[in-house]
Structure formats: C-alpha cells, structure tokens
Scaffold this motif. Sequence first.
Motif, PDB file in Angstrom:
ATOM      1  N   GLU A 237      10.798  -6.378  -4.186  1.00 18.24           N
ATOM      2  CA  GLU A 237      12.262  -6.395  -4.195  1.00 18.24           C
ATOM      3  C   GLU A 237      12.824  -5.087  -4.744  1.00 18.24           C
ATOM      4  OE1 GLU A 237      15.907  -7.521  -3.249  1.00 18.24           O
ATOM      5  OE2 GLU A 237      14.066  -8.629  -2.725  1.00 18.24           O
ATOM      6  N   LYS A 238      12.154  -4.512  -5.719  1.00 19.55           N
ATOM      7  CA  LYS A 238      12.603  -3.237  -6.298  1.00 19.55           C
ATOM      8  C   LYS A 238      12.531  -2.118  -5.256  1.00 19.55           C
ATOM      9  CE  LYS A 238      12.193  -0.685 -10.651  1.00 19.55           C
ATOM     10  NZ  LYS A 238      13.548  -1.096 -11.127  1.00 19.55           N
ATOM     11  N   TRP A 239      11.483  -2.090  -4.448  1.00 20.58           N
ATOM     12  CA  TRP A 239      11.385  -1.080  -3.387  1.00 20.58           C
ATOM     13  C   TRP A 239      12.430  -1.316  -2.297  1.00 20.58           C
ATOM     14  CZ3 TRP A 239       9.161   3.483  -3.219  1.00 20.58           C
ATOM     15  CH2 TRP A 239       8.091   3.770  -4.077  1.00 20.58           C
TER      16      TRP A 239
ATOM     17  N   VAL B 230       1.577  -4.560   9.811  1.00 16.63           N
ATOM     18  CA  VAL B 230       2.702  -4.162   8.965  1.00 16.63           C
ATOM     19  C   VAL B 230       3.757  -5.267   8.947  1.00 16.63           C
ATOM     20  CG1 VAL B 230       4.639  -2.548   8.720  1.00 16.63           C
ATOM     21  CG2 VAL B 230       2.342  -1.692   9.270  1.00 16.63           C
ATOM     22  N   LEU B 231       4.192  -5.636   7.745  1.00 15.75           N
ATOM     23  CA  LEU B 231       5.236  -6.645   7.590  1.00 15.75           C
ATOM     24  C   LEU B 231       6.596  -6.020   7.305  1.00 15.75           C
ATOM     25  CD1 LEU B 231       3.355  -9.285   5.377  1.00 15.75           C
ATOM     26  CD2 LEU B 231       3.676  -9.303   7.859  1.00 15.75           C
ATOM     27  N   GLU B 232       6.603  -4.960   6.491  1.00 19.37           N
ATOM     28  CA  GLU B 232       7.866  -4.337   6.092  1.00 19.37           C
ATOM     29  C   GLU B 232       7.582  -2.919   5.606  1.00 19.37           C
ATOM     30  OE1 GLU B 232      11.798  -5.716   3.441  1.00 19.37           O
ATOM     31  OE2 GLU B 232       9.986  -6.944   3.504  1.00 19.37           O
ATOM     32  N   ARG B 233       8.495  -2.001   5.917  1.00 17.67           N
ATOM     33  CA  ARG B 233       8.313  -0.606   5.518  1.00 17.67           C
ATOM     34  C   ARG B 233       9.365  -0.201   4.489  1.00 17.67           C
ATOM     35  NH1 ARG B 233       4.931   2.083   9.154  1.00 17.67           N
ATOM     36  NH2 ARG B 233       4.465   0.926  11.068  1.00 17.67           N
ATOM     37  N   PHE B 234       8.924   0.529   3.465  1.00 19.85           N
ATOM     38  CA  PHE B 234       9.831   1.010   2.423  1.00 19.85           C
ATOM     39  C   PHE B 234       9.731   2.530   2.276  1.00 19.85           C
ATOM     40  CE2 PHE B 234       8.293  -3.275   0.925  1.00 19.85           C
ATOM     41  CZ  PHE B 234       9.436  -3.971   1.285  1.00 19.85           C
ATOM     42  N   ASN B 235       9.469   3.221   3.366  1.00 19.98           N
ATOM     43  CA  ASN B 235       9.351   4.680   3.417  1.00 19.98           C
ATOM     44  C   ASN B 235       8.129   5.217   2.658  1.00 19.98           C
ATOM     45  OD1 ASN B 235      11.682   4.675   4.931  1.00 19.98           O
ATOM     46  ND2 ASN B 235      13.015   5.291   3.238  1.00 19.98           N
ATOM     47  N   TYR B 236       8.076   4.986   1.371  1.00 19.89           N
ATOM     48  CA  TYR B 236       6.979   5.519   0.552  1.00 19.89           C
ATOM     49  C   TYR B 236       5.819   4.533   0.415  1.00 19.89           C
ATOM     50  CZ  TYR B 236      10.861   8.553  -0.744  1.00 19.89           C
ATOM     51  OH  TYR B 236      11.928   9.414  -0.704  1.00 19.89           O
TER      52      TYR B 236
ATOM     53  N   VAL C 294       0.841  -1.200   0.000  1.00 20.75           N
ATOM     54  CA  VAL C 294       0.000   0.000   0.000  1.00 20.75           C
ATOM     55  C   VAL C 294       0.875   1.248   0.000  1.00 20.75           C
ATOM     56  CG1 VAL C 294      -1.840  -1.195   1.228  1.00 20.75           C
ATOM     57  CG2 VAL C 294      -0.192   0.154   2.537  1.00 20.75           C
ATOM     58  N   TRP C 295       0.314   2.330  -0.491  1.00 19.66           N
ATOM     59  CA  TRP C 295       1.026   3.607  -0.500  1.00 19.66           C
ATOM     60  C   TRP C 295       1.133   4.178   0.914  1.00 19.66           C
ATOM     61  CZ3 TRP C 295       4.036   5.859  -3.862  1.00 19.66           C
ATOM     62  CH2 TRP C 295       3.895   5.575  -5.229  1.00 19.66           C
ATOM     63  N   GLY C 296       2.281   4.820   1.189  1.00 21.22           N
ATOM     64  CA  GLY C 296       2.485   5.524   2.439  1.00 21.22           C
ATOM     65  C   GLY C 296       3.129   4.681   3.516  1.00 21.22           C
ATOM     66  N   ASN C 297       3.661   5.355   4.515  1.00 25.86           N
ATOM     67  CA  ASN C 297       4.277   4.705   5.667  1.00 25.86           C
ATOM     68  C   ASN C 297       3.216   4.641   6.765  1.00 25.86           C
ATOM     69  OD1 ASN C 297       6.125   3.542   7.367  1.00 25.86           O
ATOM     70  ND2 ASN C 297       7.337   5.410   7.688  1.00 25.86           N
TER      71      ASN C 297
END
Length: 345
Positions: free
Chosen positions: A338-340, A238-244, A195-198
């Motif tokens: 993986e790209k994020w 939440v499983l993992e955060r990618f900032n954006y 999903v979009w956002g942190n």
Amino acid sequence: MSEPEINIEQEQDGEDLYEKLSFVVDKGQEPLRIDKFVMSRVEGATRNKIQQAIENELVLVNDKAIKSNYKIKPGDKIVVFDTKHPESSDIVPENIPLNIVFEDDDILIVNKPAGMVVHPGSGNYNGTLINGVAYYLKQQNPLLDESLLPRFGLVHRIDKNTSGLLVLAKTQKAMSDLAKQFFNHTIHRRYITLVWGNMENEEGTIVGHVGRHQRFRKLFTVYPDGEYGKDAITHYKVLERFNYVTLVECRLETGRTHQIRVHMQSIGHPVFSDDFYGGDKIVKGTVFTKYKQFVDNCFALCPRQALHAKELGFIHPVTRKPVLFESDLPGDMQAVIEKWRKYIK
C-alpha cells in the motif's frame, strides 16, 4: 550378473523433504523377494524398515504398490520413496500458538508466520512449527507416543522468514500419499512476492538448476543446466507495477531451497527486503535523500523477504478429491504494498 541400473533423485536440501530411489532389475536377476532385494541395494536399510515402507505404499513396482512377498523379475522398475524428518530426540512438544486453517482426521493446514522456523535443526532446537504441532497433537491425544510424532507430519517446508501455508499429515497413509504428490510435482503452490525493478514481461518461466553456493554455503545460486544443483522451474505473472518494484505471483513446479528468491535474483529482480540475496538495499531508483528515506521506511514495515505462500492445493490423500486452501497476505506485506501504491500516485 551385472549390477542393476540405479537412479537416485534427492531433494533433502529442498522445500520438499524426501528422497526417491529407482532401480531397473537386471536381465540376469533370479526371482527374489522385493524386501530382500531393496534392503541389499539401499544403504542403512533394515528389513523391518523396508517392510514398513512397502506396507505404506512407498515402494512401487512398475508404478504399482505390492506386497512384501512379491518376487522381482528382470526388467521390473522399482521406486522407493524415503521421507526425511527430524530425529525423535529433536522433537519436544511446546505450547506454541498455531494458525490452523483446516483440519480433519488426515491432514492439518497451518498458516505459518514469518520468523518461525519449520522444524528443529542446528541452532533452532525449540520454538519451531513442529514443536508446536507436536504439542497440539499431544493435547488431542494424551496417549500419543511422542516418539512416533516425527514419523509422519512434515512433507515440505518454507523458509523461516517466508509466511504462508503448509500441509502436515496426521497419519502415515496421508504422509505417504502427500510425499508422492510433492515428488511428482502435482501440488499447486502459488506465492505472492514483491520484487525489485519493473519486470520486462507480464509473465514467464524461469528455468535454472539451483544448488548451494560453492563458497558461501548458507546461500544458494543458479547454475547452468546439468552443471550443478537440481533442476528448478518457477512460473511467474505480474500482478501490479509500482515503477521501482513489481508485485508478482509465482507458481512452483519444483520445490528447491530458496527457489523463488534465487530465481528472482538471477534475472535481476531480487525479492524486496531479502537480506540474503541483495533485496535489502536500493536496487532500482535514484539514491536521493527523500527516496532513500521512503525505502528505509518500507524496509522497516517489512523487515524480511516480502514472500508469502498464498495458495496450496492437492488431491486429498483419503477422499481423493481436489482441495485448495488460501491465506491472506500478512499485515507487513499489505502495508508495504500500500505504501508503494501511494508513492507512485
């Protein structure tokens, strides 16, 4: 004599395909056969259809299955489950490859790819999962009457561009039992979504009625409780955060159409690449050339809503033992995740 109290709960627009009607017999009601009573209260019902429902334990009195000759009494609570399915004329067996995760004499677990419609409907009369299942069952039993195929099988569905697990029943007994489990919200359904956002919290619950948009009928939206739509509950973690963007697991307590997608949009975190609910454009992050190109490349890797039905669990309709099935994330979602991961390092 006054009319009995009637309560009708419908989920025809939801992922779970059934209708439930409940009646409380009036105090002044004289003894009457259950099939005659139900037939007089359910629009379009025939005695034969009601008797079949009773035989398949889709009619309960005081939470117990009964026989057709049961005579109702004042105060009896009657529940009728009416499973919904495509009409017989809509089902044409087609040789479509199926990813079958599990099969026995009673159930079929299929891992549906993104892009496949579950059952025939307006604009999608062939090429659906059910067309493929009809062909598969026909190959198993060439003498199978095709007109019987729609009478069992589908008890829930997932969106065309959502991938993941579905259970189908191979017998009427399994169909009836699974329909009741879905309606009673005892089915375990775990989805994985980007999903979009942190997201602010590590876990939580989204509660809000989901119903068709008043103006744009192909869309669904969240309404204040009781105003419109049907109650919907989604638990997330939440499983993992990618900032954006954030990788999240969602567990469904109810099964409304587009539930996860609509709920996530309602809290400001639309599903990544979801062109219905605003996830197909940059929602978080500065729109500069390099970042925009990166996001566009992500959209190209996963050109559909990043949502996968990963786990499905329930009580087996015959063995009565708990069963749990799991499927790996499909390649498009794995690639974009993986790209994020690499982008934020």
